[in-house]
Write a protein that holds these residues in place. Structure first.
Motif, PDB file in Angstrom:
ATOM      1  N   LEU A  39       0.831  -1.211   0.000  1.00 40.59           N
ATOM      2  CA  LEU A  39       0.000   0.000   0.000  1.00 40.59           C
ATOM      3  C   LEU A  39       0.863   1.258   0.000  1.00 40.59           C
ATOM      4  CD1 LEU A  39      -2.889  -0.868   2.491  1.00 40.59           C
ATOM      5  CD2 LEU A  39      -2.874  -1.044  -0.002  1.00 40.59           C
ATOM      6  N   ALA A  40       1.960   1.235   0.758  1.00 41.02           N
ATOM      7  CA  ALA A  40       2.845   2.402   0.784  1.00 41.02           C
ATOM      8  C   ALA A  40       3.488   2.635  -0.585  1.00 41.02           C
ATOM      9  CB  ALA A  40       3.913   2.214   1.855  1.00 41.02           C
ATOM     10  N   ALA A  41       3.906   1.558  -1.247  1.00 44.32           N
ATOM     11  CA  ALA A  41       4.476   1.716  -2.590  1.00 44.32           C
ATOM     12  C   ALA A  41       3.445   2.252  -3.569  1.00 44.32           C
ATOM     13  CB  ALA A  41       5.020   0.367  -3.079  1.00 44.32           C
ATOM     14  N   ALA A 319      -0.318 -11.001   1.695  1.00 43.80           N
ATOM     15  CA  ALA A 319       0.867 -10.451   1.037  1.00 43.80           C
ATOM     16  C   ALA A 319       0.613 -10.223  -0.449  1.00 43.80           C
ATOM     17  CB  ALA A 319       2.053 -11.395   1.236  1.00 43.80           C
ATOM     18  N   GLY A 320      -0.110 -11.149  -1.094  1.00 44.43           N
ATOM     19  CA  GLY A 320      -0.389 -10.989  -2.515  1.00 44.43           C
ATOM     20  C   GLY A 320      -1.267  -9.797  -2.826  1.00 44.43           C
ATOM     21  N   SER A 321      -2.211  -9.485  -1.935  1.00 41.49           N
ATOM     22  CA  SER A 321      -3.064  -8.313  -2.175  1.00 41.49           C
ATOM     23  C   SER A 321      -2.259  -7.025  -2.126  1.00 41.49           C
ATOM     24  CB  SER A 321      -4.194  -8.277  -1.152  1.00 41.49           C
ATOM     25  OG  SER A 321      -3.678  -8.101   0.169  1.00 41.49           O
ATOM     26  N   GLY A 322      -1.318  -6.918  -1.179  1.00 38.97           N
ATOM     27  CA  GLY A 322      -0.474  -5.723  -1.134  1.00 38.97           C
ATOM     28  C   GLY A 322       0.421  -5.594  -2.340  1.00 38.97           C
ATOM     29  N   VAL A 323       1.023  -6.720  -2.761  1.00 41.27           N
ATOM     30  CA  VAL A 323       1.888  -6.695  -3.947  1.00 41.27           C
ATOM     31  C   VAL A 323       1.076  -6.360  -5.198  1.00 41.27           C
ATOM     32  CG1 VAL A 323       3.364  -8.113  -5.414  1.00 41.27           C
ATOM     33  CG2 VAL A 323       3.549  -8.278  -2.926  1.00 41.27           C
ATOM     34  N   ALA A 327       1.787  -3.250  -7.722  1.00 42.90           N
ATOM     35  CA  ALA A 327       2.069  -3.481  -9.138  1.00 42.90           C
ATOM     36  C   ALA A 327       1.067  -2.775 -10.039  1.00 42.90           C
ATOM     37  CB  ALA A 327       2.067  -4.992  -9.418  1.00 42.90           C
ATOM     38  N   ALA A 328      -0.206  -2.778  -9.631  1.00 40.07           N
ATOM     39  CA  ALA A 328      -1.226  -2.124 -10.455  1.00 40.07           C
ATOM     40  C   ALA A 328      -1.010  -0.615 -10.512  1.00 40.07           C
ATOM     41  CB  ALA A 328      -2.614  -2.449  -9.900  1.00 40.07           C
ATOM     42  N   LEU A 355     -10.126   2.163 -12.781  1.00 41.00           N
ATOM     43  CA  LEU A 355      -9.297   0.966 -12.652  1.00 41.00           C
ATOM     44  C   LEU A 355      -8.295   1.069 -11.497  1.00 41.00           C
ATOM     45  CD1 LEU A 355      -8.657  -0.008 -16.388  1.00 41.00           C
ATOM     46  CD2 LEU A 355     -10.249  -1.031 -14.744  1.00 41.00           C
ATOM     47  N   PRO A 356      -7.574   2.177 -11.315  1.00 38.87           N
ATOM     48  CA  PRO A 356      -6.705   2.270 -10.129  1.00 38.87           C
ATOM     49  C   PRO A 356      -7.482   2.196  -8.815  1.00 38.87           C
ATOM     50  CG  PRO A 356      -6.021   3.870 -11.763  1.00 38.87           C
ATOM     51  CD  PRO A 356      -7.318   3.299 -12.244  1.00 38.87           C
TER      52      PRO A 356
END
Length: 378
Positions: A39-41, A319-323, A327-328, A355-356
């Motif tokens: 989320l921070a990224a 972890a996958g939801s944050g990544v 990425a999106a 979409l974002p």
């Protein structure tokens, strides 16, 4: 039937409560940190205030849904206040020192102080424009959301369990890291305890005088508790190492250092504006080198683990939801820069890209797929 042989069964809804408590467990702290860093990224890739507020709402909802009742779980509000303070300071600096963004919509004008020639480019006072304030607001809000994401990880992940899950090669720095990781949660817990004590004594817990009288005991108590925990961990074997060949130790150190440097450079390339095709290969190579170094360095550890935290499907989904969110947003920032970084010249109302926004909502997944944290019975 003797009284000692009787078994008291729960009645009605109590049986369901007992069943829920039996299924509850603490999620792996590494999963929470990966989710929050994702989320921070994502927040670093946009200055759109609507998207930033949506990221803040996602983090706050997950914290409210999966926060436990431990003292360190109450630190999220402190990070939110810190974010508001950072935002206010950023706005004050924009008013007093000006903004790098020029504009034509002047709101008001402050008396300007003359500065020497060597300070050219810096001003104190002068005209304050709407465009400059909007730029400062967007930048300050982004930094506040970053602090909120870090606060979410501190409120959801147990510092001691995270430290226990570190690879064996990092146990030497674990004793020192525990002081830094537990200082902020202990600080928040001590503030709440001392404020409650002042209210019970009939004293005010607000104002400058109350802050000054509480500040020193709070800092001293939080540091003492962190140091005591580090000392206890040292007596239980944290940081103890075994004898390994010097060549193996040097190889592990070189791989870890080079891998971490590669990860840092690749992360900078992914998060900065523009297209950097070298960033992803460098990131993969750096992660592989760092992983190999940690595996080799783990041979120096002689400490065993009692009941290690499992990494199951909820951890992978969290972890996958944050990544996925990170990425999106990185991809959409390259495709639609104006939607994720709305221009302030000329000033206009930002729009919420669909979409974002849907990608950010994926970050809500941990609130529904993770087990409930265990509650203390009182």
């Amino acid at each position: 039937m003797p009284a000692a042989d009787r078994t008291r069964l729960p009645k009605g809804g109590n049986s369901r409560a007992v069943h829920r408590r039996s299924l509850s467990r603490q999620l792996h702290p590494g999963a929470w940190w990966l989710w929050s860093l994702g989320l921070a990224a994502a927040a670093t890739r946009t200055t759109n205030p609507l998207l930033l507020l949506l990221i803040l709402a996602v983090a706050g909802y997950v914290v409210a849904a999966r926060r436990g009742d431990a003292p360190w779980s109450r630190s999220y509000a402190a990070f939110l206040r810190l974010g508001l303070l950072v935002l206010a300071v950023r706005m004050v600096f924009a008013v007093l020192l000006g903004s790098p963004v020029g504009g034509t919509h002047v709101l008001f004008t402050l008396p300007q102080l003359p500065l020497p020639a060597w300070a050219q480019g810096v001003r104190l006072g002068g005209s304050v424009t709407l465009e400059g304030l909007l730029f400062a607001l967007y930048e300050g809000l982004r930094l506040a959301v970053l602090l909120a994401c870090v606060g979410a990880a501190n409120a959801l992940a147990s510092p001691s369990r995270l430290l226990r899950s570190l690879p064996g090669a990092l146990y030497e720095v674990g004793v020192a890291a525990v002081v830094a990781m537990t200082f902020a949660p202990n600080l928040v817990a001590d503030v709440r305890r001392l404020r409650a004590a002042r209210r019970l004594r009939g004293r005010s817990d607000r104002g400058v005088r109350a802050v000054l009288s509480v500040g020193l005991p709070v800092l001293e108590g939080a540091l003492e508790r962190s140091v005591a925990l580090a000392a206890a961990m040292d007596t239980r074997g944290f940081g103890r190492t075994a004898e390994v060949p010097r060549r193996l130790a040097r190889t592990a150190g070189a791989l870890t250092l080079c891998g971490l440097l590669g990860v840092c450079c690749a992360t900078y390339g992914l998060l900065t504006a523009g297209s950097h095709p070298w960033a992803l290969p460098v990131l993969l190579a750096g992660a592989g080198a760092a992983g190999a170094g940690l595996v080799l360095g783990g041979r120096r550890s002689v400490r065993t683990r009692y009941r290690p935290d499992p990494w199951a499907l909820p951890e992978w989904l969290t972890a996958g939801s944050g990544v996925l969110v990170a990425a999106a947003l990185i991809r959409y920032a390259a495709r639609w820069p104006e939607a994720l970084d709305p221009p302030v010249v000329p000033p206009s109302l930002p729009a919420l890209p669909l979409l974002p926004a849907l990608a950010v909502l994926v970050g809500l997944l941990p609130a529904f797929v993770t087990p409930e944290p265990p509650r203390s019975t009182r």
